[in-house]
Motif scaffolding. Structure first.
Motif, mmCIF file in Angstrom:
data_model
loop_
_atom_site.group_PDB
_atom_site.id
_atom_site.type_symbol
_atom_site.label_atom_id
_atom_site.label_comp_id
_atom_site.label_asym_id
_atom_site.label_seq_id
_atom_site.Cartn_x
_atom_site.Cartn_y
_atom_site.Cartn_z
ATOM 1 N N LEU A 535 -8.220 -16.356 0.644
ATOM 2 C CA LEU A 535 -7.366 -15.195 0.442
ATOM 3 C C LEU A 535 -5.945 -15.597 0.093
ATOM 4 O O LEU A 535 -5.279 -14.925 -0.707
ATOM 5 N N ALA A 536 -5.455 -16.674 0.696
ATOM 6 C CA ALA A 536 -4.102 -17.141 0.370
ATOM 7 C C ALA A 536 -4.037 -17.572 -1.092
ATOM 8 O O ALA A 536 -3.068 -17.285 -1.809
ATOM 9 N N PHE A 537 -5.055 -18.254 -1.554
ATOM 10 C CA PHE A 537 -5.126 -18.687 -2.944
ATOM 11 C C PHE A 537 -5.189 -17.468 -3.872
ATOM 12 O O PHE A 537 -4.535 -17.423 -4.921
ATOM 13 N N SER A 538 -5.956 -16.457 -3.496
ATOM 14 C CA SER A 538 -6.053 -15.238 -4.308
ATOM 15 C C SER A 538 -4.695 -14.561 -4.446
ATOM 16 O O SER A 538 -4.317 -14.110 -5.531
ATOM 17 N N ARG A 539 -3.973 -14.495 -3.344
ATOM 18 C CA ARG A 539 -2.634 -13.889 -3.393
ATOM 19 C C ARG A 539 -1.738 -14.634 -4.359
ATOM 20 O O ARG A 539 -0.985 -14.016 -5.137
ATOM 21 N N ASP A 540 -1.782 -15.963 -4.361
ATOM 22 C CA ASP A 540 -0.924 -16.751 -5.241
ATOM 23 C C ASP A 540 -1.322 -16.590 -6.706
ATOM 24 O O ASP A 540 -0.462 -16.553 -7.595
ATOM 25 N N ILE A 541 -2.612 -16.507 -6.980
ATOM 26 C CA ILE A 541 -3.060 -16.274 -8.353
ATOM 27 C C ILE A 541 -2.501 -14.949 -8.871
ATOM 28 O O ILE A 541 -1.973 -14.851 -9.977
ATOM 29 N N LEU A 542 -2.608 -13.921 -8.054
ATOM 30 C CA LEU A 542 -2.155 -12.590 -8.470
ATOM 31 C C LEU A 542 -0.642 -12.522 -8.625
ATOM 32 O O LEU A 542 -0.121 -11.808 -9.487
ATOM 33 N N SER A 543 0.079 -13.282 -7.815
ATOM 34 C CA SER A 543 1.541 -13.210 -7.841
ATOM 35 C C SER A 543 2.141 -13.742 -9.138
ATOM 36 O O SER A 543 3.302 -13.484 -9.434
ATOM 37 N N VAL A 544 1.337 -14.485 -9.916
ATOM 38 C CA VAL A 544 1.847 -15.025 -11.180
ATOM 39 C C VAL A 544 2.352 -13.892 -12.071
ATOM 40 O O VAL A 544 3.370 -14.029 -12.762
ATOM 41 N N THR A 545 1.660 -12.759 -12.090
ATOM 42 C CA THR A 545 2.111 -11.608 -12.877
ATOM 43 C C THR A 545 2.475 -10.429 -11.975
ATOM 44 O O THR A 545 2.352 -9.267 -12.363
ATOM 45 N N GLU A 546 2.897 -10.733 -10.753
ATOM 46 C CA GLU A 546 3.431 -9.748 -9.811
ATOM 47 C C GLU A 546 2.412 -8.683 -9.422
ATOM 48 O O GLU A 546 2.752 -7.526 -9.194
ATOM 49 N N ILE A 547 1.142 -9.073 -9.348
ATOM 50 C CA ILE A 547 0.107 -8.182 -8.830
ATOM 51 C C ILE A 547 0.031 -8.380 -7.320
ATOM 52 O O ILE A 547 -0.043 -9.514 -6.838
ATOM 53 N N GLY A 548 0.064 -7.300 -6.573
ATOM 54 C CA GLY A 548 0.033 -7.392 -5.116
ATOM 55 C C GLY A 548 -1.386 -7.288 -4.573
ATOM 56 O O GLY A 548 -2.311 -6.860 -5.264
ATOM 57 N N ILE A 549 -1.545 -7.673 -3.328
ATOM 58 C CA ILE A 549 -2.837 -7.542 -2.652
ATOM 59 C C ILE A 549 -2.580 -7.174 -1.195
ATOM 60 O O ILE A 549 -1.642 -7.684 -0.567
ATOM 61 N N ARG A 550 -3.417 -6.278 -0.654
ATOM 62 C CA ARG A 550 -3.280 -5.880 0.740
ATOM 63 C C ARG A 550 -4.646 -5.453 1.269
ATOM 64 O O ARG A 550 -5.571 -5.171 0.485
ATOM 65 N N GLU A 551 -4.770 -5.425 2.604
ATOM 66 C CA GLU A 551 -6.005 -4.995 3.240
ATOM 67 C C GLU A 551 -5.730 -3.666 3.929
ATOM 68 O O GLU A 551 -4.829 -3.559 4.763
ATOM 69 N N THR A 552 -6.496 -2.612 3.579
ATOM 70 C CA THR A 552 -6.211 -1.270 4.104
ATOM 71 C C THR A 552 -7.434 -0.645 4.780
ATOM 72 O O THR A 552 -7.470 0.562 5.001
ATOM 73 N N GLY A 553 -8.451 -1.478 5.076
ATOM 74 C CA GLY A 553 -9.644 -0.931 5.708
ATOM 75 C C GLY A 553 -9.426 -0.579 7.177
ATOM 76 O O GLY A 553 -8.337 -0.780 7.737
ATOM 77 N N THR A 554 -10.488 -0.055 7.796
ATOM 78 C CA THR A 554 -10.438 0.335 9.209
ATOM 79 C C THR A 554 -11.393 -0.551 9.999
ATOM 80 O O THR A 554 -12.581 -0.669 9.660
#
Length: 578
Positions: A535-554
């Motif tokens: 997940l940390a790697f995924s966040r860094d990949i997305l941040s290259v073009t300023e795409i955010g990621i978050r977890e909003t489940g229950t």
């Protein structure tokens, strides 16, 4: 004098026909030289209107009765357009400010609207010209007596002719020495020739009681000959740096601003308007400081005045926070050598700056990853060495199989550390690209074995601007749900646009979910049950073009990971095709 005119009458009528053919031929020839040039197109319009006028005059003098003469007189009423088109051509040829896009309204109202009105009056009434019978000459036309419209028409035409003459002579005298000055001189002489013969036929001879064929066509023929000579001798109207400049400015990919010394925009192009996010017609006359931060423009202006030129100055246009432009500028001087204005070239470097930021971020994270990986591998090697030492001391120990199993697991962990490091090194190496979202997700689904788990997608045909490694994000999220979801039977991937233009891509499962106190920690390196990198790697990949990621489940009802794609980083697939 009248006897001489009578003798020359057939010749003068023939001149009308010759003039019609000459102007038509030259107009087509000039237009074919450079059809994209405004000057060439205007000259063609002048030539065609002169051809029409000359033919009308020729048939008029061929008429033997009143009805025929009167018909051709009204049919020739569009002669006013020859005058105004000639004036417009002169303005364009000399580069007069009235030909700028923002001044078109003045030309339409001041030149063309009166010409239209006079032409309509000439077609439907006898308020401008009237037909009389002249002994020895037959039917002739002359200005309508005691007609205010006729007087206004003559005054209007006289003013237009004087304007063209003044502009032509001024451009000749003000042009620098050399080919351009000689060209302008020939054009000026040609205009003066037309004016001279037109005045002779329209003012001088009628004042002497002599009415004959309009002699202006002699002037038009001479003008055509002068233009032909200018084309042959000096390359007038051919593709040259002077005639190519408007087309270059119009089509160049970088934005261009030509301003006066006070910083007001004189001319521009479509690329500059696109950079500033306004219509091209709204730029001329506006201060540059309206579109570039005032303090930034003031420093650029001061630097140009002091150094003569500047380059590679970065600025953010007003109202375009996500854009970055590189500005280069140089000083423009008048013939006397005094500062007259500035030329500024603007290049949109938003993509380049994003790539630079991504590369810099990637390098920083690579450095961090290197330290973390070395630390973790060091710990794993220490543990591996301890297990191997225990096995070496007593291979028959009851826990020997356990030690061997732990050793193998440790080697596998080290292997995953090394594989992840090799993959992470590619982050930010390549430029971000537009990628179909459906393809990214479909590739991840087919690349993972998921027996007993239903994976469905509801994604619109859009493209996402992201790092080439971004398909790995979809893979990581699906793999994470299968591995750690806890009884997952269904995974749903959806995408939808929010009210602010953000595209939300959601990966949702029906597993155990994630506790609230771990929703942020799961994106940290080392957190988790496996390597702690996915997940940390995924966040860094997305941040290259300023795409955010978050977890909003229950927690207890399933996990939901949302990718937040900003408006500038996604587009409908049909726009990509366009």
């Amino acid at each position: 004098m009248s006897d001489l005119i009578t003798v020359l009458f057939p010749i003068l009528v023939g001149v009308c026909a010759v003039s019609a053919f000459a102007t038509y031929g030259l107009g087509m020839y000039v237009f074919a030289k450079n059809p994209s040039s405004t000057v060439n197109r205007l000259f063609l319009a002048v030539a065609l209107s002169a051809t029409y006028w000359a033919l009308g005059e020729y048939f008029l003098w061929q008429s033997a009765d009143y009805d025929g003469y009167h018909f051709w007189l009204r049919a020739s009423a569009l002669w006013t357009f020859t005058i105004v088109l000639a004036v417009h051509f002169t303005l364009a040829f000399t580069g007069h400010p009235l030909t700028r896009r923002d001044k078109r309204g003045i030309l339409l109202i001041g030149l063309y609207l009166p010409a239209v009105l006079l032409a309509l009056i000439g077609i439907f009434t006898d308020q401008i010209f009237t037909v009389i019978f002249q002994p020895g000459m037959g039917y002739v036309y002359l200005p309508a007596p005691e007609s205010a419209v006729s007087l206004a028409a003559r005054a209007y035409i006289a003013l237009a002719i004087l304007l063209a003459t003044y502009i032509g002579i001024s451009s000749w005298r003000g042009a620098p020495r050399g080919r351009i000055r000689r060209q302008n001189r020939l054009v000026g002489i040609g205009i003066a020739t037309i004016v001279g013969f037109g005045s002779l036929s329209g003012l001088i001879l009628p004042a002497l009681g002599i009415y004959t064929v309009n002699l202006v066509f002699i002037g038009i023929v001479l003008f055509c000959l002068l233009i032909a000579y200018a084309m042959h001798r000096y390359g007038l109207f051919t593709l040259s740096p002077e005639t190519a400049v408007p087309e270059i400015i119009r089509t160049m990919p970088d934005g261009l601003l030509l301003t006066d010394i006070e910083g007001r925009i004189i001319t521009t192009n479509a690329s500059a308007a696109e950079i500033f996010g306004v219509a091209e017609a709204d730029l001329p006359g506006q201060p540059v400081g309206r579109f570039v931060p005032e303090e930034m423009y003031a420093s650029i202006r001061a630097a140009i005045l002091e150094q003569g030129r500047v380059s590679d100055i970065e600025a953010t246009p007003n109202g375009r926070k996500e854009s970055v432009v590189s500005i280069a500028g140089t000083l423009v001087r008048n013939p006397e050598g005094d500062p007259a204005g500035f030329v500024m070239i603007l290049r949109d470097i938003t993509g380049r700056k994003a790539a630079e930021t991504a590369l810099r971020t990637a390098n920083q994270k690579l450095s961090l990853l290197s330290r973390v990986t070395c630390h973790d591998i060091g710990n794993d090697i220490t543990a591996l060495a301890w297990y191997l030492n225990l096995l070496q001391e007593d291979r028959t120990h009851p826990e020997a199989d356990t030690y061997l199993s732990h050793s193998i697991e440790t080697v596998e962990t080290i292997k995953k550390h090394l594989e992840f490091s090799r993959e992470y090194q590619m982050l930010g190496v390549y430029q971000p690209v537009w990628q179909p979202l459906e393809t990214m997700i479909a590739g991840a689904v087919t690349g993972i074995r998921h027996p007993g788990v239903e994976i469905s997608t509801r994604v619109a045909p859009v493209e996402v601007y992201a790092d080439p490694l971004s398909p790995r994000v979809a893979y990581n999220l699906i793999e994470n749900a299968l591995r750690h979801g806890g009884g997952v039977t269904r995974i749903l991937v959806t995408a939808g646009e929010q009210s602010d233009g953000t595209l939300t891509v959601a990966f949702e499962d029906d597993g155990a979910g994630i506790p609230d106190d771990e929703k942020e920690r799961i994106f940290r390196y080392g957190f988790g049950k496996n390597t702690g990198f996915g997940l940390a790697f995924s966040r860094d990949i997305l941040s290259v073009t300023e795409i955010g990621i978050r977890e909003t489940g229950t927690a207890g009802r399933g996990a939901r990971f949302e990718l937040l794609v900003p408006p500038r980083a996604w587009r409908p697939a049909e726009e990509a095709d366009t």
